[in-house]
Design a protein around this motif. Structure first.
Motif, mmCIF file in Angstrom:
data_model
loop_
_atom_site.group_PDB
_atom_site.id
_atom_site.type_symbol
_atom_site.label_atom_id
_atom_site.label_comp_id
_atom_site.label_asym_id
_atom_site.label_seq_id
_atom_site.Cartn_x
_atom_site.Cartn_y
_atom_site.Cartn_z
ATOM 1 N N UNK A 3 31.455 -10.970 -70.038
ATOM 2 C CA UNK A 3 31.923 -9.647 -70.723
ATOM 3 C C UNK A 3 30.726 -9.416 -72.138
ATOM 4 N N UNK A 4 30.315 -10.483 -72.472
ATOM 5 C CA UNK A 4 29.138 -10.216 -73.606
ATOM 6 C C UNK A 4 28.017 -9.718 -72.776
ATOM 7 N N UNK A 5 27.504 -9.968 -71.806
ATOM 8 C CA UNK A 5 26.394 -9.709 -71.017
ATOM 9 C C UNK A 5 26.624 -8.264 -70.531
ATOM 10 N N UNK A 6 27.858 -7.621 -70.034
ATOM 11 C CA UNK A 6 28.199 -6.332 -69.845
ATOM 12 C C UNK A 6 27.998 -5.751 -71.038
ATOM 13 N N UNK A 7 28.440 -5.956 -72.227
ATOM 14 C CA UNK A 7 28.238 -5.319 -73.461
ATOM 15 C C UNK A 7 26.797 -5.245 -73.716
ATOM 16 N N UNK A 8 25.903 -6.081 -73.810
ATOM 17 C CA UNK A 8 24.485 -6.109 -73.844
ATOM 18 C C UNK A 8 23.937 -4.865 -72.796
ATOM 19 N N UNK A 9 24.226 -4.764 -71.478
ATOM 20 C CA UNK A 9 23.941 -3.755 -70.792
ATOM 21 C C UNK A 9 24.594 -2.367 -71.103
ATOM 22 N N UNK A 10 25.675 -2.359 -71.636
ATOM 23 C CA UNK A 10 25.860 -0.970 -72.113
ATOM 24 C C UNK A 10 25.312 -0.457 -73.143
ATOM 25 N N UNK A 11 24.921 -1.538 -74.120
ATOM 26 C CA UNK A 11 24.171 -1.067 -75.350
ATOM 27 C C UNK A 11 22.571 -0.544 -74.785
ATOM 28 N N UNK B 279 19.329 -8.479 -81.132
ATOM 29 C CA UNK B 279 20.219 -9.681 -81.322
ATOM 30 C C UNK B 279 21.193 -9.724 -80.081
ATOM 31 N N UNK B 280 20.742 -8.972 -79.179
ATOM 32 C CA UNK B 280 21.665 -9.063 -77.803
ATOM 33 C C UNK B 280 21.769 -10.311 -76.913
#
Ligand SMILES: O=C(O)CCC(=O)C(=O)O
Ligand SMILES: [Fe+2]
Length: 517
Positions: free
Chosen positions: A11-19, A100-101
């Motif tokens: 989920x964190x990686x998906x957040x990175x990609x969204x950002x 800091x992603x």
């Protein structure tokens, strides 16, 4: 790192990609606006200039024109310069390390590739189907491109998994072939592989050739030749004449594969995971209501499902509500770490491809829900819960698994003498799993599908407290979904009355299963 081992990291990686997507989108929009402005201004200058150049004398004898020419060259062009500079600054996009992603490591990519091939082999999935986003006949995701398949093939090659390299490279070449013939009939420009990719393809083909996989090498070189007929000169003749040392060094040779994964036992385990179990009905097994070991259960009987009587393996249905499960998972998430396996004596706890999941340890006393879980277990089984390890909450992501193992310790130095070995295991299922992820007992032909709220319970030890080797079990790879469990391990000391031993030791029946493959 370790993103691949469970869903919480992903989920964190998906957040990175969204950002990153938002960031780059706003950048692209900004640049487009600037570009449009620039375009407008440039074309008006061009128009003016064309007019001037067409009739120089007439143009330059007009004082307004003269003024405008002066102004253009004195001011406007420098404004333009500023605009271009601004754009150049905007063009700077170094998002990948800046904010800091979280990013996956090489190990993560390898783990994800490994998961994919594990699923493919355990569940006998057809590569073409997987590449088309289809799992056991259900279409979930989008297609993989030929590049995706090629990269996966390369990854597997680097990981020295040559059998899987072969299937993925072939799928990739098949997709490339279809892709380019499709593009051709629609008279769109063929987007073939670029030079870098062609180099990789050529190098891979060469290594495969030298390893003796002629078919895949041939398939690859056919594609390379299709896009660049000048390549692949004479290496197919066995490279006579260019036998430099470095040429030999870059040939990859297969390592010995892990023998356990080739054993009969492992094949049986995978079979059980796929649900290919012996269809002989076991008449002695029942689903029934049970009063357990507490008078309260007269009013609220337990729903008991027997999987095996000797060794004793059962499911208690509906032992935990959705609300309590959410609480547990919430408490566990911030503490989740990549799971390790018990080391050989003297060794360190190690991450391992043998066990791919994340887990957290929670103290029962820290929350009423967990205290309740122990109480319910005690009521259900009659066992004393004085000596339990902490609750272990574990999460397996897609491809996550735990290969066959025993829960008891074979080495007494691994548990406190005053507590004894792990007499029993209770797995609380804290989620459903869409496909795969069963708890499998290869020697018993049992595969238990995780159902949220159920508890799987079994004894790891004979009544004589000898180890019951028939209890070897595993968490099958998760094919679709995410699997959450809570492990309770109950130790042997203090169970004298709950589970008295027999006059004779009863352990002979399981000795033949002791061999470690
Ligand atoms: O995931 C499973 O179903 C089994 C887990 C297990 O055996 C363990 O954690 O010891
Ligand atoms: Fe286990």
């Amino acid at each position: 790192s370790d993103y691949f081992s469970s869903i919480t990291g992903l989920e964190e990686l998906l957040h990175t990609e969204e950002y990153l997507t938002k960031e780059l989108r706003s950048k692209v929009n900004g640049i487009r606006t600037l570009l449009e402005q620039l375009e407008g201004e440039l074309s008006s200058i061009e128009k003016e200039h064309t007019m001037a150049a067409g009739d120089t004398e007439n143009y330059l004898t007009n004082p307004v024109n003269v003024y405008r020419l002066m102004k253009r060259l004195h001011t406007d062009w420098f404004l333009m310069e500023g605009r271009v500079q601004l754009m150049a600054e905007e063009m700077n996009f170094n998002a990948t390390r800046e904010y800091g992603l979280s990013f996956p490591s090489q190990e993560d990519v390898e783990g994800a590739a490994l998961a994919l091939v594990r699923l493919q082999s355990t569940y006998k999935l057809d590569v073409a189907q997987v590449a088309a986003g289809i799992l056991n006949g259900v279409k979930y995701g989008s297609d993989m491109s030929w590049q995706d398949c090629f990269e996966l093939g390369q990854q597997l090659f680097e990981m020295e998994d040559y059998n899987n390299t072969k299937v993925w490279l072939r799928e990739s070449m098949e997709r490339l072939r279809r892709h380019s013939s499709h593009a051709h009939t629609h008279s769109t420009p063929t987007s073939g592989p670029d030079a870098v990719t062609l180099n990789k393809m050529e190098a891979t083909a060469k290594s495969l050739f030298q390893m003796g996989d002629f078919d895949t090498a041939y398939e690859l070189s056919q594609r390379v030749l299709q896009f660049d007929p000048k390549r692949i000169r004479n290496w197919h003749l066995g490279d006579k004449g260019t036998t430099h040392q470095e040429e030999i060094d870059d040939v990859y040779l297969p390592k010995h594969s892990d023998t356990y994964n080739l054993s009969q036992e492992f094949a049986q385990y995978e079979k059980v995971c796929r649900g290919e179990v012996n269809p002989v009905p076991r008449k002695e097994l029942r689903c029934r209501y049970s009063r357990g070991h507490h008078p309260y259960r007269l009013l609220a009987p337990l729903k008991l499902e027997e999987h095996s009587l000797d060794p004793y393996v059962v499911t208690f249905h509906d032992m935990l509500s959705g609300r309590k499960i959410s609480q547990l998972r919430e408490m566990a998430v911030p503490r989740m770490r990549r799971s390790t396996v018990n080391p050989l004596p003297g060794g360190q706890h190690k991450k391992s491809s043998f066990r791919v999941s994340k887990n957290a340890w929670l103290e029962y006393e820290s929350h009423a829900t967990m205290v309740g879980m122990l109480r319910d277990l005690k009521d259900a089984t009659g066992l004393d819960t004085t000596f339990c390890e902490q609750l272990q909450v574990a999460n397996y992501g897609v491809g996550g698994h735990y290969e066959p193992h025993w829960d008891f310790f074979r080495d007494p130095s691994h548990y406190p003498a005053e507590e004894g070995n792990r007499i029993a295991t209770a797995i609380f299922y804290l989620s459903d799993v869409e496909q795969g992820g069963a708890t499998a007992f290869p020697f018993l032909d049992i595969a238990v599908k995780p159902e949220m709220g159920n508890v799987l319970f079994w004894y790891n030890l004979h009544r004589s407290l000898d180890m019951d080797y028939r209890t070897k079990h595993a968490g099958c790879p998760v094919l679709k979904g995410s699997k959450w469990i809570g492990n309770v391990w109950i130790h042997e000391v203090t169970q004298t009355f709950a589970r008295p031993c027999d006059v004779f030791r009863d352990h002979e029946v399981s000795l033949e299963y002791e061999i470690i493959k």
